[in-house]
Design an enzyme around this catalytic site. Structure first.
Site, PDB file in Angstrom:
ATOM      1  N   CYS A   1      -2.020   8.882   2.902  1.00  0.00           N
ATOM      2  CA  CYS A   1      -1.787   8.363   1.553  1.00  0.00           C
ATOM      3  C   CYS A   1      -3.035   8.507   0.681  1.00  0.00           C
ATOM      4  CB  CYS A   1      -1.334   6.907   1.608  1.00  0.00           C
ATOM      5  SG  CYS A   1      -2.469   5.832   2.504  1.00  0.00           S
TER       6      CYS A   1
ATOM      7  N   GLU B   1       0.881  -1.163   0.000  1.00  0.00           N
ATOM      8  CA  GLU B   1       0.000   0.000   0.000  1.00  0.00           C
ATOM      9  C   GLU B   1       0.914   1.207   0.000  1.00  0.00           C
ATOM     10  OE1 GLU B   1      -1.756   3.163   1.168  1.00  0.00           O
ATOM     11  OE2 GLU B   1      -2.245   2.138   3.043  1.00  0.00           O
TER      12      GLU B   1
END
Length: 480
Positions: free
Chosen positions: A282, A248
């Site tokens: 993010c 990720e």
């Protein structure tokens, strides 16, 4: 703080070292304690203990594993205030956000504990009368889990819970910026009486720990959350053994505002997302794309809301934006804003460091207009409290600008037209799409991206599948 947190957990025991890593409060630069900087031998011991405990843990019923996860969640909620204080002091995020993050930890742990009881196989129609075909799911094995500093509690829970629920054993390596909250969260897992060696945590050199995890063939999977650059390096290392890996990574999330959007709703959602965790997310909005017909009005609404944001240390009341994590982070933000000005963008609000507290890591909540899609600030992940606004002429142009990024984690857009909603949802090249809202991280939904934002998912049964192997069994019945 009442806990020293100057230890790791290996094989169910506290481990200390002579060499330590100092941890600092980004709000005032105070040294708040040290954590072990482990040797390769200690990492190897953690792997050995995870290997030794795997067979017993994986053979437990899902209900038994769920018991430990439920107790872990209860322990976290019972210590929620203390854990939130540890997180705020170490990471800098406002106390309210840290308190909420501990709650999120408990939600993910509980969800995966329950979902582990639904690891179903399949019976497939055979090709001959005496054949029986079935598919079962089994735990991958020992897993190395590498977590980031921006959500140092939630990411531990989001990785450890599905791994344990699936029957895997784990070695966790938290960020050296925020290791203390990870250790404190592990304290509460150890307090459940979980078997020795099932869950281990080691702190220290990232390269030493990751290299040891990758080199050992008994470690079957690595899960990493962090930068795309490091993710690519880890992916290359995984190829040597074709080791299973989930990543990720970074993002460049656009928020697209169409002329038929509810502008007040859009402004509220965008500002809430953009400035959460001081912009250090993010899946946080990186650029705001606004249709030319509503650009002025939308910009004014965003500025109006950003002006109300309070910046300060985590222990101050009603603070919404805290310090950035370190000097490297704030230097990058300053550079991106400076370059944008040189390239012709206009600072509507903020645009410099904030004179707040005893640290130079605070940056003013900032709004920038006149940004073009080819500017550096629109191309790179900002990871700070800066909102660049880009104008576009039509839907297709907005889609093209968004999809031109090599990243594909999250995208958001605002529209009241159902045709537009379906069209844009399908055409935007991102793993997650938020429509008329910006909340994406929930236990039951698959969190993750495409392109250079990574592979694999966290959350939902897809996240659980990431820790399971499929095994196909073909049985030929003997003639009686």
């Amino acid at each position: 703080m009442t806990r020293d947190l100057n230890y790791n957990w290996v094989n169910g025991e506290k481990v200390t070292t002579d060499e330590v890593i100092s941890v600092f409060n980004p709000a005032n630069s105070n040294n708040i304690g040290g954590v072990p900087s482990v040797s390769k031998d200690t990492v190897q011991e953690a792997i050995n203990s995870a290997v030794s405990s795997f067979e017993k843990w994986s053979n437990y019923t899902a209900e038994t594993r769920q018991y430990y996860l439920e107790q872990w969640a209860v322990n976290l909620l019972n210590k929620q205030e203390e854990l939130a204080q540890i997180m705020s002091e170490e990471q800098g995020k406002p106390y309210a956000e840290a308190f909420g993050e501990i709650g999120v930890c408990a939600k993910f742990i509980r969800w995966f504990g329950e979902e582990g009881k639904r690891i179903y196989g399949e019976v497939i129609p055979p090709s001959s009368e005496n054949q029986r075909i079935s598919v079962i799911k089994q735990p991958v094995g020992v897993c190395g889990l590498i977590t980031p500093w921006n959500f140092p509690g939630a990411m531990v829970a989001r990785k450890v819970a599905p791994a344990l629920a699936a029957g895997c054993t784990v070695i966790v390596k938290p960020s050296s910026e925020t290791p203390r909250i990870a250790i404190a969260i592990f304290d509460e897992l150890m307090a459940t009486g979980i078997d020795k060696g099932v869950a281990n945590i080691v702190t220290g050199s990232s390269s030493l720990i990751s290299d040891t995890l990758f080199a050992d063939k008994r470690v079957k999977k690595i899960s990493f959350t962090g930068s795309t650059q490091i993710g690519k390096t880890l992916m290359s290392k995984a190829s040597d053994q074709v080791k299973r890996i989930s990543l990720e990574l970074g993002g460049n999330a656009p928020a697209i505002v169409l002329p038929d959007a509810d502008l007040d709703n859009a402004a509220d959602a965008i500002v809430d997302n953009k400035f959460e965790n001081s912009g250090q997310m993010c899946n946080g909005i990186n650029v705001i794309l606004v249709h030319k017909d509503v650009k002025q009005e939308m910009t004014e609404k965003i500025i109006e809301r950003v002006k109300k944001i309070k910046i300060g240390s985590a222990d101050e009341e009603n603070v919404q934006v805290g310090p950035l994590i370190n000097k490297k982070a704030i230097d990058k933000v300053e550079q991106l804003v400076s370059e944008a000005q040189k390239e012709g963008a206009f600072i509507e609000l903020g645009g410099k460091k904030a004179n707040t507290g005893e640290s130079e890591l605070f940056y003013q909540p900032t709004v920038i207009s006149g940004v073009r899609a080819n500017m550096t600030i629109a191309q790179e992940e900002i990871f700070g409290p800066v909102a660049p606004i880009i104008s576009f002429d039509n839907e297709d142009e907005a889609i093209d600008i968004a999809n031109a990024s090599p990243y594909g984690l999250a995208a958001y857009f605002f529209s009241s037209n159902i045709n537009t909603i379906y069209k844009m949802s399908e055409k935007l090249e991102f793993g997650m799409i938020g429509v008329n809202g910006t909340q994406l991280s929930v236990p039951q939904a698959p969190f993750g991206g495409i392109k250079e934002s990574g592979m694999g998912r966290e959350g939902s049964h897809y996240g659980l599948d990431g820790f399971l192997e499929l095994k196909y069994i073909s049985l030929s019945l003997l003639k009686s």
